[in-house]
Scaffold this motif. Structure first.
Motif: not given
Ligand SMILES: [Zn+2]
Lengths: 197, 244
Positions: A142-159
């Motif tokens: 994935x593009x790094x910015x895309x990966x970052x979003x998935x990680x924030x959603x999955x591991x930080x539970x951010x909306x």
């Protein structure tokens, strides 16, 4: 080394038998489930909650929850590991949000999410070692910015709004990126893995 | 919305990011067990759950397995007895009601689970909870939570009995009492004893002994002080119990 220990194989037949034994209140079966997935459950909770004592408590809680709710689990209709890891993530994020004084929970109906659903290849149990490689490879593409979003959603539970705020991005951008990240992840995972064993 | 239009929503939903009209629409497809969206979301949940494998593997503390098995009561099933249970259940009910008042049932469930988690560690402080937890962990014990009006939970075990923990019970006029009933499928309610609520509206009531297999619900009604042979008022609570 740890990964070798983690790589317990739970085939469809084993999985079904394990579920039957759990339903028959065979405590040893919970021990076996723990031996297969305890380390993954603990790792994901620790990554989210970032505190070892909490991760231990929540890990135990997750397995007890599976034990208490197994009568609602339909062996024909879902993967035990998906269910287990979904519950693990929800418990940890719930903890994170309640500690952060946030009243609102995950933007999901937890009950609906923790209800096992039928279909697809979803009844396949996650094989911790093999699938870890596959998932990491899919994420790496994935593009790094895309990966970052998935990680924030999955591991930080951010909306999505919370991610927009944190990354100082317009909400519309976050929504577009999240969607394409998920679409890309799905495609990457469906492709035969380019990873050499 | 069509299933096709909802396709991109599956993973968002599984991640907890789905919102607004799309989320409601997808939920309604799932509620009616849409043959396209149901397996689609299941597969998405599988994909999303696999993200857990990205977490760095961690050495699993060895004591954790022991704690888990101890919490299941595997090592010492013999602590459970009704006379011990009553004070213990009162303590647990207090804990549950306190947590419930603060944060709802999910947290209550967590409190329950984490008290189990602490059983081994803090046997001294929580020692009195052990019988309740043992009851909860008896093979076949079913936990039914209820809410709206009176809230609380009912523990049913076919061989051991029924335990009710409730809060938010209305104060009763003089000369009236609460009565618990076991309602068999298609049969007449069987009295399961009389009880009073405390001034704060909480109550704990145990009905030890075999629970008839055909019992399909536990109910509470308001009755004259001496109790009734059948409910004389509309029950304030009917909680379906199955699979015990
Ligand atoms: Zn649909």
């Amino acid at each position: 080394m740890l990964f070798l220990i983690l790589s317990a194989i739970l085939g469809p037949a084993e999985s079904r038998r394990l579920i039957e034994r759990l339903r028959a209140r065979d405590a040893a079966a919970l021990g076996e489930l723990y031996d297969c997935y305890g380390a993954v459950v603990y790792a994901i909770i620790l990554r989210i909650a970032r505190d070892r004592a909490t991760a231990e408590d929540l890990t135990q809680e997750v397995f007890l929850r599976v034990w208490n709710r197994i009568p609602t689990f339909d062996a024909e209709r879902g993967s035990l590991s998906t269910w287990l890891l979904t519950i693990a993530r929800h418990s940890a994020i719930d903890f994170l949000r309640s500690r952060g004084g946030k009243q609102e929970r995950l933007n999901v109906s937890i009950d609906a999410m923790e209800r096992p659903l039928a279909g697809g290849n979803a009844e396949t149990e996650l094989q911790t070692a093999g699938d870890a490689k596959r998932v990491r490879a899919a994420m790496d593409r994935l593009e790094p910015k895309h990966r970052q979003l998935l990680e924030l959603a999955y591991f930080d539970g951010l909306s999505q709004s919370e991610m927009a705020e944190k990354l100082e991005l317009p909400l519309g951008t976050v929504k577009t990126w999240v969607r394409s990240a998920l679409r890309q992840l799905r495609e990457n995972l469906q492709q035969p893995s380019g990873v050499n064993a | 919305m069509t299933c096709e239009e909802l396709r991109d929503e599956y993973e968002l939903f599984a991640l907890g990011l789905s919102e607004g009209a799309e989320r409601r629409e997808l939920e309604s497809h799932l509620e009616r067990r849409c043959p396209v969206c149901t397996p689609g979301v299941a597969a998405a949940m599988h994909t999303v759950a696999a993200l857990a494998l990205l977490a760095e593997p961690q050495p699993l503390p060895a004591r954790l397995r022991k704690r888990l098995m101890a919490a299941l009561g595997v090592d010492s099933p013999s602590w459970f007895s009704w006379p011990m249970l009553i004070p213990a259940a009162l303590a647990l009910a207090g804990l549950l009601l306190w947590v419930q008042a603060r944060a709802g049932w999910q947290a209550a469930e967590r409190a329950l689970a984490s008290s189990r988690a602490q059983v081994e560690q803090q046997a001294k402080e929580l020692g009195q909870l052990r019988p309740v937890l043992a009851f909860l962990n008896q093979p076949g014990t079913k936990l039914v939570n209820f809410g709206a009006g009176p809230t609380g939970s009912i523990l049913v075990n076919a061989r051991e009995g029924v335990l009710l923990m409730a809060s938010n019970l209305p104060a009763l006029p003089a000369g009236r009492t609460y009565q618990m009933w076991l309602i068999p499928k298609g049969g007449a309610p069987q009295s399961a004893g009389l009880f009073q609520a405390a001034a704060n509206g909480t109550a704990l009531h145990a009905r030890p002994g075999l629970v008839p297999a055909e019992t399909s619900a536990v109910a509470i009604s308001v009755e004259p002080e001496a109790g009734s042979t059948a409910p004389t008022t509309t029950p304030i609570l009917v909680a379906p119990v199955t699979g015990f």
